[in-house]
Write an enzyme that holds these catalytic residues in place. Structure first.
Site, PDB file in Angstrom:
ATOM      1  N   HIS A 191      38.169  66.292 -18.339  1.00  0.00           N
ATOM      2  CA  HIS A 191      37.315  65.158 -18.679  1.00  0.00           C
ATOM      3  C   HIS A 191      36.326  65.489 -19.793  1.00  0.00           C
ATOM      4  CE1 HIS A 191      39.007  63.452 -14.961  1.00  0.00           C
ATOM      5  NE2 HIS A 191      39.010  62.386 -15.738  1.00  0.00           N
ATOM      6  N   GLU A 435      49.329  57.272 -11.294  1.00  0.00           N
ATOM      7  CA  GLU A 435      48.974  58.615 -11.754  1.00  0.00           C
ATOM      8  C   GLU A 435      49.310  59.687 -10.721  1.00  0.00           C
ATOM      9  OE1 GLU A 435      44.792  58.785 -12.706  1.00  0.00           O
ATOM     10  OE2 GLU A 435      44.217  57.564 -11.000  1.00  0.00           O
ATOM     11  N   ASP A 459      46.564  62.576 -15.096  1.00  0.00           N
ATOM     12  CA  ASP A 459      46.783  63.058 -13.732  1.00  0.00           C
ATOM     13  C   ASP A 459      48.267  63.117 -13.384  1.00  0.00           C
ATOM     14  OD1 ASP A 459      44.309  63.752 -12.517  1.00  0.00           O
ATOM     15  OD2 ASP A 459      43.720  61.654 -12.677  1.00  0.00           O
ATOM     16  N   CYS A 506      47.353  54.665 -20.054  1.00  0.00           N
ATOM     17  CA  CYS A 506      45.978  54.951 -20.478  1.00  0.00           C
ATOM     18  C   CYS A 506      45.635  56.441 -20.480  1.00  0.00           C
ATOM     19  CB  CYS A 506      44.984  54.175 -19.622  1.00  0.00           C
ATOM     20  SG  CYS A 506      45.005  54.638 -17.895  1.00  0.00           S
TER      21      CYS A 506
HETATM   22  C1  PEP Z   1      44.605  59.583 -16.236  1.00  0.00           C
HETATM   23  O1  PEP Z   1      44.613  60.281 -15.224  1.00  0.00           O
HETATM   24  O2  PEP Z   1      45.536  59.570 -17.064  1.00  0.00           O
HETATM   25  C2  PEP Z   1      43.458  58.725 -16.544  1.00  0.00           C
HETATM   26  C3  PEP Z   1      43.471  57.907 -17.563  1.00  0.00           C
HETATM   27  O3  PEP Z   1      42.351  58.835 -15.756  1.00  0.00           O
HETATM   28  P1  PEP Z   1      41.283  60.029 -15.870  1.00  0.00           P
HETATM   29  O4  PEP Z   1      41.570  60.782 -17.143  1.00  0.00           O
HETATM   30  O5  PEP Z   1      39.943  59.412 -15.855  1.00  0.00           O
HETATM   31  O6  PEP Z   1      41.583  60.824 -14.648  1.00  0.00           O
HETATM   32 MG    MG Z   2      43.235  59.928 -13.609  1.00  0.00          MG
END
Ligand code: PEP
Ligand code: MG
Length: 588
Positions: A191, A435, A459, A506
């Protein structure tokens, strides 16, 4: 002059002085103190020593009662060192002779001691270095507080060199001052990496020991395209990179001119390019980059920076601001995805339990379903904001149908309550992240019960190939090009289309040009990505035809390894836009 290679996570070039913020070697700026202020520094030092000793006595007693005297001895060693007047007298002497702050005196004396221990042949001494660092950290915590304070005090253009930064530390970095980031740990989609990209700060992670290589104040070049950190560059390198920075700025300017052009392939197929955001304040910039809405609003960031649980009104304010800033464009609000590396330190009782595998633990929707008041409050705030414009709700980390049904049931209850109270609410499509492999494999089942899917590859990759997304030691195994990951994406898109529901992606993969043709070829027509990646992906989309993308997807479907897949994708990209993306490099 020295060069280190890591994992590039946010492109661009930065040239600046380093500020080293290391968990082991806390960077303490050398601040001069006037003679009249020295007495206060001695007092501060004495207080910090006394407070550290109190803490250590407590730890000693607790450890002795739970784990026995032998293990508690480690704290006796720490206590012994602090009680040693020759050590603390050296700190007092540094305050006077160098006229510096108590923290700088403590830092430099402890650092010298660590260096002496490290220089010993005797293994016993070398092993004790860890204790010295530990003690130094404890003292500094009393003198300068949390690490964030070092970051907060940066008041000139700098490159942050850190062992690690938490996502909330990264989110609160001052963009005007922080020109680049280089950290020891982390993977492509940790993150912290995602945030650095969103903030447009060139960043490299997974450098292992960059905090030990760079000294405070040294000049550093961050090459966020190739994943290189040049320490103490020579004149030739500086000239070269200054030129490259100019070229990159010009390229970015040209790409931004595409802002109002549609993302349409050469055969006229429309592709929606949406933004991933953490805070509503990012929306104006996302629109500047050409986003046609927000496909992922990571609401947990409001909680991570807060010293209390945000109230319904505070949350409503954030969501309403986002809706208004989007002026009629769609907003997908993801419910809280706290846990694992996203910790809300200011909220008591939320992350109390120790977990051996936090990414497999009580995170995300699981945490919400165990804290129903928290969940319901958020849902109320989101639903109320839906009266102001097009809002969609998305549940993260769904891994079983019962979990989805429970979340939807609670949402239904909350809606009923609000309607009973006479609140005006909009239509709110309900979707889920795909995910977790179990959700991907059962996409045909989930598709009957939601309005849309959003594939979270960050994920999905980590759970499919069992590779922690933030662990640099195994980052070479973390790959969106893995055939198993591609098969899952393909099947999810197929199942969504069969069921007639929306599907988007995403994860960070959507913003990597290497994957654009493949993703379009697999049938995706909507990508939600980090805003700075939008212009490049738009340019690519406008250069390619869907038939060509489908051929790429078919070809890739026949490969057995991520390396073959990735090499093919690079070749195709280079054929399509020769020379445009040569600077990038993955872990191959
Ligand atoms: C993901 O897991 O691809 C996602 C977009 O969520 P995050 O990166 O916030 O876990
Ligand atoms: Mg995620």
């Amino acid at each position: 002059m020295q060069t280190r290679k890591g994992i590039p996570v946010s492109p661009g070039v930065a040239i600046s002085r380093a500020v080293v913020v290391d968990t082991d070697e806390e960077a303490v700026p050398r601040r001069a103190v006037p003679t009249s202020g020295l007495a206060a520094e001695h007092d501060r030092l004495a207080e910090a020593i006394a407070a550290s000793m109190d803490e250590l006595r407590g730890l000693h007693a607790e450890t002795a009662s739970v784990l026995g005297d032998q293990l508690a001895d480690i704290f006796s060693f720490h206590l012994g060192m602090l009680a040693d007047k020759t050590l603390t007298a050296r700190m007092d002497a540094v305050i006077d002779s160098e006229q510096v702050t108590a923290e700088y005196a403590a830092y430099s004396v402890m650092q010298d001691l660590a260096d002496q221990f490290l220089g010993q042949d005797n293994a016993f001494f070398r092993e004790r270095v860890v204790d010295i660092y530990d003690l130094k950290r404890r003292l500094l915590q009393h003198l300068v507080g949390e690490r964030a304070s070092v970051l907060d005090s940066i008041d000139q253009p700098s490159i942050v060199i850190a062992h690690d930064l938490t996502p909330s530390q990264t989110a609160s970095l001052d963009r005007k001052m922080i020109r680049g980031i280089a950290i020891d740990v982390g993977g492509r989609t940790s993150h912290t990496a995602i945030l650095a990209h969103a903030l447009g700060i060139p960043a490299i992670v997974g450098l292992s020991d960059i905090t030990r290589r760079v000294r405070n104040g040294q000049q550093v070049i961050i090459d966020g395209n190739r994943g290189l950190v040049h320490i103490d560059p020579d004149a030739e390198q500086l000239l070269e990179y200054r030129q490259e920075a100019r070229v990159l700025r010009e390229q970015a300017r040209v790409l931004r001119q595409l802002r109002d052009e549609p993302a349409v392939t050469t055969d006229g197929t429309e592709v929606k390019l949406m933004a991933n955001i953490e805070f509503p304040e990012e929306i104006p910039q996302a629109l500047e980059f050409g986003a046609s809405g927000v496909g992922l609003y990571r609401t947990e960031f409001l909680f991570m920076g807060a010293d209390h649980e945000p109230t319904e009104e505070e949350q409503y304010e954030s969501y309403a601001t986002a809706v208004k800033l989007l002026e009629g464009r769609p907003l997908t609000i993801r419910t809280l995805d706290l846990g694992a590396d996203k910790i809300a330190t200011g909220i008591a009782g939320l992350h109390d339990h120790h977990e051996y595998n936090p990414f497999l633990g009580c995170r995300s929707i699981r945490l919400c379903l165990q804290h129903l008041d928290l969940f319901r409050t958020q849902l109320r705030a989101i639903l109320r904001a839906s009266a102001l414009g097009p809002v969609r709700i998305m549940f993260p980390l769904i891994s079983s149908i019962m979990e989805l049904r429970q979340a939807k049931m609670i949402l239904g209850d909350v809606r009923e309550d609000l309607e009973d109270q006479g609140c005006e609410l909009g239509e709110v499509p309900v979707g889920m992240m795909i995910e977790v492999p179990s959700a991907a494999l059962q996409a045909h089942v989930f598709a009957k019960e939601v309005d849309f899917f959003s594939i979270g590859t960050n994920d999905l990759i980590q759970y499919t190939v069992a590779v922690d997304r933030s662990n640099e030691r195994i980052a070479n195994l973390y790959s969106g090009a893995h055939p198993a990951v591609i098969t899952l994406i393909r099947d999810v898109v197929r199942d969504a289309k069969r069921a007639g529901i929306g599907v988007s992606l995403c994860g960070e993969m959507g913003g990597e040009p290497e994957f654009t043709m493949l993703l379009l070829g697999l049938g995706l027509r909507s990508l939600s990505i980090s805003p700075p990646a939008i212009p490049e992906i738009k340019q690519l989309t406008r250069t390619v035809g869907i038939e060509r993308c489908k051929r790429v997807a078919r070809k890739v479907g026949g490969f057995d390894s991520d390396r073959e897949v990735y090499n093919h994708l690079r070749e195709e990209l280079n054929k399509l836009m020769p020379g445009t993306f040569t600077g990038r490099s993955m872990n191959y």
